[in-house]
Scaffold this motif. Structure first.
Motif, PDB file in Angstrom:
ATOM      1  N   UNK A  82      -5.249 -54.310  10.120  1.00 42.26           N
ATOM      2  CA  UNK A  82      -3.853 -54.531   9.464  1.00 42.26           C
ATOM      3  C   UNK A  82      -2.995 -53.394  10.051  1.00 42.26           C
ATOM      4  N   UNK A  83      -3.310 -52.437  10.751  1.00 40.12           N
ATOM      5  CA  UNK A  83      -2.412 -51.424  11.162  1.00 40.12           C
ATOM      6  C   UNK A  83      -1.747 -51.768  12.177  1.00 40.12           C
ATOM      7  N   UNK A  84      -0.519 -51.124  12.704  1.00 38.70           N
ATOM      8  CA  UNK A  84       0.277 -51.461  13.751  1.00 38.70           C
ATOM      9  C   UNK A  84      -0.488 -50.934  15.180  1.00 38.70           C
ATOM     10  N   UNK A  85      -0.239 -51.799  16.309  1.00 38.59           N
ATOM     11  CA  UNK A  85      -1.062 -51.552  17.600  1.00 38.59           C
ATOM     12  C   UNK A  85      -0.738 -50.008  18.058  1.00 38.59           C
ATOM     13  N   UNK A  86      -1.426 -49.198  18.384  1.00 40.94           N
ATOM     14  CA  UNK A  86      -1.192 -47.978  18.874  1.00 40.94           C
ATOM     15  C   UNK A  86      -2.338 -47.484  20.031  1.00 40.94           C
ATOM     16  N   UNK A  87      -1.884 -47.389  21.284  1.00 39.24           N
ATOM     17  CA  UNK A  87      -2.642 -47.206  22.316  1.00 39.24           C
ATOM     18  C   UNK A  87      -3.399 -45.994  22.457  1.00 39.24           C
ATOM     19  N   UNK A  88      -2.894 -44.778  21.527  1.00 42.56           N
ATOM     20  CA  UNK A  88      -3.532 -43.482  21.231  1.00 42.56           C
ATOM     21  C   UNK A  88      -4.951 -43.518  20.646  1.00 42.56           C
ATOM     22  N   UNK A  89      -5.806 -42.573  21.294  1.00 43.37           N
ATOM     23  CA  UNK A  89      -7.046 -42.276  20.678  1.00 43.37           C
ATOM     24  C   UNK A  89      -7.146 -41.121  19.557  1.00 43.37           C
ATOM     25  N   UNK A  90      -6.088 -40.247  19.460  1.00 40.97           N
ATOM     26  CA  UNK A  90      -6.341 -39.149  18.668  1.00 40.97           C
ATOM     27  C   UNK A  90      -4.594 -38.775  18.389  1.00 40.97           C
ATOM     28  N   UNK A  91      -4.840 -38.042  17.224  1.00 40.07           N
ATOM     29  CA  UNK A  91      -3.233 -37.568  16.908  1.00 40.07           C
ATOM     30  C   UNK A  91      -3.325 -35.977  17.020  1.00 40.07           C
ATOM     31  N   UNK A  92      -2.529 -35.666  17.750  1.00 36.98           N
ATOM     32  CA  UNK A  92      -2.438 -34.194  18.145  1.00 36.98           C
ATOM     33  C   UNK A  92      -1.098 -33.391  17.923  1.00 36.98           C
ATOM     34  N   UNK A  93      -0.232 -34.235  17.211  1.00 39.71           N
ATOM     35  CA  UNK A  93       0.913 -33.614  16.456  1.00 39.71           C
ATOM     36  C   UNK A  93       0.602 -32.915  15.347  1.00 39.71           C
ATOM     37  N   UNK A  94       1.479 -32.120  14.692  1.00 41.06           N
ATOM     38  CA  UNK A  94       1.499 -31.374  13.414  1.00 41.06           C
ATOM     39  C   UNK A  94       2.641 -31.737  12.766  1.00 41.06           C
ATOM     40  N   UNK A 112       2.246 -23.088  21.619  1.00 43.33           N
ATOM     41  CA  UNK A 112       2.841 -22.150  21.807  1.00 43.33           C
ATOM     42  C   UNK A 112       2.941 -21.135  20.644  1.00 43.33           C
ATOM     43  N   UNK A 113       2.829 -21.788  19.401  1.00 43.31           N
ATOM     44  CA  UNK A 113       2.440 -20.702  18.243  1.00 43.31           C
ATOM     45  C   UNK A 113       1.073 -20.238  18.246  1.00 43.31           C
ATOM     46  N   UNK A 114       0.302 -21.157  18.321  1.00 37.85           N
ATOM     47  CA  UNK A 114      -1.238 -20.381  18.412  1.00 37.85           C
ATOM     48  C   UNK A 114      -2.191 -21.776  18.772  1.00 37.85           C
ATOM     49  N   UNK A 115      -3.161 -21.628  19.653  1.00 39.27           N
ATOM     50  CA  UNK A 115      -4.040 -22.450  20.128  1.00 39.27           C
ATOM     51  C   UNK A 115      -4.763 -22.841  18.721  1.00 39.27           C
ATOM     52  N   UNK A 116      -5.137 -22.221  17.864  1.00 45.00           N
ATOM     53  CA  UNK A 116      -6.015 -22.387  16.519  1.00 45.00           C
ATOM     54  C   UNK A 116      -4.917 -23.655  15.837  1.00 45.00           C
ATOM     55  N   UNK A 117      -3.741 -23.491  15.769  1.00 43.59           N
ATOM     56  CA  UNK A 117      -3.092 -24.234  14.961  1.00 43.59           C
ATOM     57  C   UNK A 117      -3.206 -25.896  15.874  1.00 43.59           C
ATOM     58  N   UNK A 118      -3.012 -25.860  17.023  1.00 43.02           N
ATOM     59  CA  UNK A 118      -3.136 -27.098  17.882  1.00 43.02           C
ATOM     60  C   UNK A 118      -4.740 -27.756  17.691  1.00 43.02           C
ATOM     61  N   UNK A 119      -5.693 -26.864  17.526  1.00 40.52           N
ATOM     62  CA  UNK A 119      -6.966 -27.361  17.352  1.00 40.52           C
ATOM     63  C   UNK A 119      -6.903 -27.966  15.787  1.00 40.52           C
ATOM     64  N   UNK A 120      -6.385 -27.196  15.052  1.00 40.96           N
ATOM     65  CA  UNK A 120      -6.546 -27.624  13.633  1.00 40.96           C
ATOM     66  C   UNK A 120      -5.797 -29.224  13.350  1.00 40.96           C
ATOM     67  N   UNK A 121      -4.657 -29.345  14.029  1.00 43.64           N
ATOM     68  CA  UNK A 121      -3.790 -30.600  14.116  1.00 43.64           C
ATOM     69  C   UNK A 121      -4.514 -31.817  14.799  1.00 43.64           C
ATOM     70  N   UNK A 122      -5.541 -31.560  15.736  1.00 41.30           N
ATOM     71  CA  UNK A 122      -6.210 -32.559  16.580  1.00 41.30           C
ATOM     72  C   UNK A 122      -6.965 -33.314  15.634  1.00 41.30           C
ATOM     73  N   UNK A 123      -6.644 -34.664  15.831  1.00 44.61           N
ATOM     74  CA  UNK A 123      -7.580 -35.541  14.956  1.00 44.61           C
ATOM     75  C   UNK A 123      -7.666 -36.824  15.531  1.00 44.61           C
ATOM     76  N   UNK A 124      -8.964 -37.294  15.671  1.00 43.72           N
ATOM     77  CA  UNK A 124      -9.186 -38.714  16.483  1.00 43.72           C
ATOM     78  C   UNK A 124      -8.825 -39.809  15.295  1.00 43.72           C
ATOM     79  N   UNK A 125      -8.194 -40.755  15.894  1.00 48.74           N
ATOM     80  CA  UNK A 125      -7.757 -42.020  15.238  1.00 48.74           C
ATOM     81  C   UNK A 125      -8.912 -42.944  15.068  1.00 48.74           C
ATOM     82  N   UNK A 126      -8.968 -43.446  13.820  1.00 47.87           N
ATOM     83  CA  UNK A 126      -9.887 -44.445  13.514  1.00 47.87           C
ATOM     84  C   UNK A 126      -9.303 -45.804  13.345  1.00 47.87           C
ATOM     85  N   UNK A 127      -9.842 -46.753  14.186  1.00 49.21           N
ATOM     86  CA  UNK A 127      -9.504 -48.131  13.980  1.00 49.21           C
ATOM     87  C   UNK A 127      -9.189 -48.646  12.629  1.00 49.21           C
ATOM     88  N   UNK A 128      -8.153 -49.117  12.113  1.00 46.42           N
ATOM     89  CA  UNK A 128      -7.708 -49.539  10.822  1.00 46.42           C
ATOM     90  C   UNK A 128      -7.367 -50.837  10.910  1.00 46.42           C
TER      91      UNK A 128
END
Length: 701
Positions: free
Chosen positions: A193-205, A175-191
């Motif tokens: 001892x991390x807690x289980x997470x079904x998501x593949x990317x972080x799109x929040x900011x 809503x604020x800017x598509x560019x901000x959403x694009x900057x915030x998007x980040x693929x999740x890397x399997x780590x």
């Protein structure tokens, strides 16, 4: 003879070869232990303490270091957050913004687009008094909607500027800017001892969010200026935190520091390397750190595995305007250089300790040799004397200290002992003869005393129980009689009206009768003479068969097989009812010992002694669980019972008293898991004794 035995035992002593035996028999070994024990035991213990205390001090030092680093990072991050709020408030109060109030939205949007980059703000919005956007630094994607859900906006509309850290959803960024959403998007890397997470990317900011009230020239609130900085991918900020916290030279030994901003448990801005120059964006923190920091809101200080190496780490939670934990601030530095330096220092300390210990051991052994040599000579003389060389002596020694004087006195003592040996031998032989005579006398006296004590204890017990039982019987039988009488009266008076409680009345009557029976058993045990019946010639097989018939009702319910072998051919002199009481008690006990079924054996036979028939033997055997060995010696004791919650513990005691009174005896043979057998020996000519303290012929094994 005793002296010869002592010499034989001592001649065998040198054959021992074990270390424990050598230590017990050798002064030399003991001196070596005294010399070397402080070195071989004390030094390792001391080194262990130094190692433990050193590690504890090392851990405290590192935790103190990382704690102070985290405070510095927190202060810088807080200053950045306050700076964003100050920039937004300054713009809200600027003449350029106030001067364009009421102008066209396009003009105001152009002004905001010009002002935002100068303050390094990623977005700027001018809101009306309802919280709806009037202008924005970038075109908004979507219809205008109120922004009152944000705490900073609500606070500004009430006249107070506020700055928080907020978690923006992907839709809010779009809503604020598509560019901000694009900057915030980040693929999740399997780590690991991390807690289980079904998501593949972080799109929040994660956003530093600020808002300030806007007043017109008359100080009337006309709107709100809202702005913020997106922290996702903000590498400049984490590099700046790292540069402030870990200045050049602040980390010795080649360690390096790192700083990270987390959105929840995901790294959105970090200078931790995944490999090479690639930053570990999208990796996640371990589940243990997440639960402590985000789950419980506590600060983590200590070692932690970060991406691919061990770091001394500090994590603290970041809360939004509603008090919810939305992220974490992290600083840390490599631990291995510090560990390596600590191991090197400890190793050098260990080498130093060992060197000093070795030198001390060499010097101590030289001094110890001058001590144990005279002692070894004396020990050799002792061994030769024990072997029969009574004229052997130590002689002169080079030592002039206490050991030298001890050697001279030792030779003098050997001379004295040689003169006394023959006299002691004569006395020993005389003493052995007298001891043997006294031992026989003492054994006979002890046996007589033991029998007398048993009779006395039993007499005292029964006398005390008799006095107590008489009083108890009198006090209990009266109220029991009143209870039973009133129950009969109540049943007669109520008539048919008593039908609803007929079962309860029956139970009360039954329990009252049980009280009467228990009192009767107590009296029968305490005063058996008052309950004794007349003796008569009784057919043993007939009585056993009658008792089997009287108890038959309990066999079918438990699937019990009965085996009989009636071979007795003589009559015994006893009261028939009392014999039935004993047998029924034994049969009932046997049935109760087989709750899941089993085999009950009843057998009779003639009792013969020296070829003459003196009576009959009755055996009652079950295949139950048996009696524990520790309980066998107590089963005939008054009030002893293994039936927890039931039974008075008087059945076998009364049975024993009855059999004993007629000159018989009762015995038990039991093995756990194999069953139990009770045997009664009853005479054809009763030797009746009314005394409750008569010893009888009880055998227990």
């Amino acid at each position: 003879m005793p002296a010869e035995s002592g010499r034989t035992a001592n001649r065998e002593a040198p054959k021992r070869t074990g270390w424990a035996d050598r230590l017990r028999s050798s002064v030399r070994a003991k001196l070596l232990v005294l010399v070397l024990a402080p070195l071989l035991v004390g030094v390792p213990v001391l080194l262990g303490l130094v190692w433990t205390w050193g590690n504890e001090a090392y851990e405290r030092l590192l935790n103190f270091k990382i704690g102070s680093d985290l405070v510095t990072a927190h202060e810088y991050f807080d200053r950045v957050r306050i700076g964003v709020g100050s920039d937004v408030q300054a713009l809200a109060e600027s003449h350029r913004v106030v001067g364009l109030l009421g102008a066209r939205p396009s003009a105001m949007s152009a002004l905001l687009a010009e002002l935002a980059p100068g303050r390094r703000l990623d977005f700027l919005l001018l809101l009306d008094r309802e919280g709806r956007p009037l202008a924005a630094s970038q075109p908004l994607a979507g219809a205008a909607a109120t922004r009152l859900e944000w705490p900073v906006v609500a606070s500004a509309l009430h006249g107070s500027a506020l700055t928080t850290v907020e978690r923006f959803s992907a839709g809010a960024l779009q809503y604020l800017s598509p560019a901000l959403r694009e900057r915030a998007w980040l693929p999740l890397v399997e780590t690991r001892a991390a807690a289980p997470d079904a998501r593949t990317a972080e799109d929040r900011g994660l956003v530093i969010h600020a808002a300030a009230p806007v007043y017109d020239e008359k100080r009337n609130l006309v709107g709100v200026l809202e702005g913020g900085v997106l922290l996702n991918g903000n590498l400049e900020m984490v590099d700046r935190i790292n540069a402030i916290v870990y200045r050049d030279g602040s980390l010795p030994l080649g360690s390096r520091g790192t700083a990270t901003l987390f959105l929840d448990d995901t790294r959105i801005a970090t200078n931790v390397r995944l490999f090479g120059d690639t930053r570990a964006l999208g990796t996640r923190v371990s589940q243990a750190v997440r639960e402590l920091v985000l789950g419980r809101g506590e600060t983590w200080l200590g070692a932690a595995f970060v991406v691919n190496d061990d770091y001394v780490s500090g994590y603290e939670p970041i809360a939004d305007g509603r008090g919810e934990r939305v992220g974490m601030l992290y600083v840390g530095f490599l631990e291995e250089p510090f560990r390596a330096a600590g191991r090197m220092a400890m190793g050098a300390l260990f080498v130093l300790f060992i060197g000093i210990s070795a030198a001390g051991a060499v010097l101590s052994l030289r001094w110890a040799r001058s001590v144990f040599r005279p002692i070894e000579r004396m020990n050799a003389v002792i061994q030769r004397v024990e072997q029969g060389e009574v004229d052997e002596r130590v002689g002169a020694v080079a030592s002039r200290d206490e050991l030298g004087r001890l050697a001279g006195e030792f030779d003098h003592l050997l001379d004295t002992l040689s003169a006394k040996r023959e006299e002691l031998q004569r006395w020993a032989e005389e003493l052995d003869r007298k001891v043997a005579e006294r031992t026989v006398e003492l054994r006979e006296a002890n046996e007589t005393l033991r029998r007398a004590q048993q009779q006395l204890v039993m007499s005292e017990k029964l006398a005390a129980i008799g006095e107590l039982t008489a009083g108890v019987a009198h006090e209990i039988n009266n109220p029991v009689a009143v209870i039973q009488g009133n129950l009969d009266v109540m049943r007669d008076v109520l008539g048919p009206a008593a039908e609803p409680v007929r079962e309860e009345i029956r139970l009360i009557h039954q329990q009252a009768d049980r009280i009467r029976q228990i009192v009767t058993k107590l009296l029968q045990f305490a005063r058996p003479g008052e309950f004794a019946g007349y003796a008569e010639a009784v057919e043993v097989n007939e009585v056993v068969a009658d008792c089997l018939f009287l108890t038959q009702h309990g066999f079918d319910r438990r699937a019990i097989e009965v085996a009989t072998d009636f071979a007795a051919s003589v009559r015994i002199e006893i009261n028939r009812s009392e014999l039935q009481q004993v047998l029924i008690n034994l049969i009932v006990n046997a049935v109760q010992a087989m709750p899941d079924g089993g085999r009950l054996g009843l057998a009779t036979a003639d009792w013969t002694e020296d070829g003459e028939t003196v009576g009959a033997v009755i055996r009652v055997r079950d295949s139950g669980h048996g009696i524990a060995p520790e309980d066998l010696s107590h089963i005939f004791d008054p009030f002893f019972t293994t039936k927890k919650g039931s039974g008075t513990g008087l059945g076998l005691s009364i049975s024993y008293t009855i059999v004993e009174r007629y000159g018989g005896r009762i015995a038990v043979d039991s093995r756990p898991g194999e069953g139990t057998e009770f045997a009664l020996w009853l005479r054809r000519d009763a030797r009746y004794d009314e005394s409750p303290s008569a010893p009888g012929f009880l055998r227990r094994w």
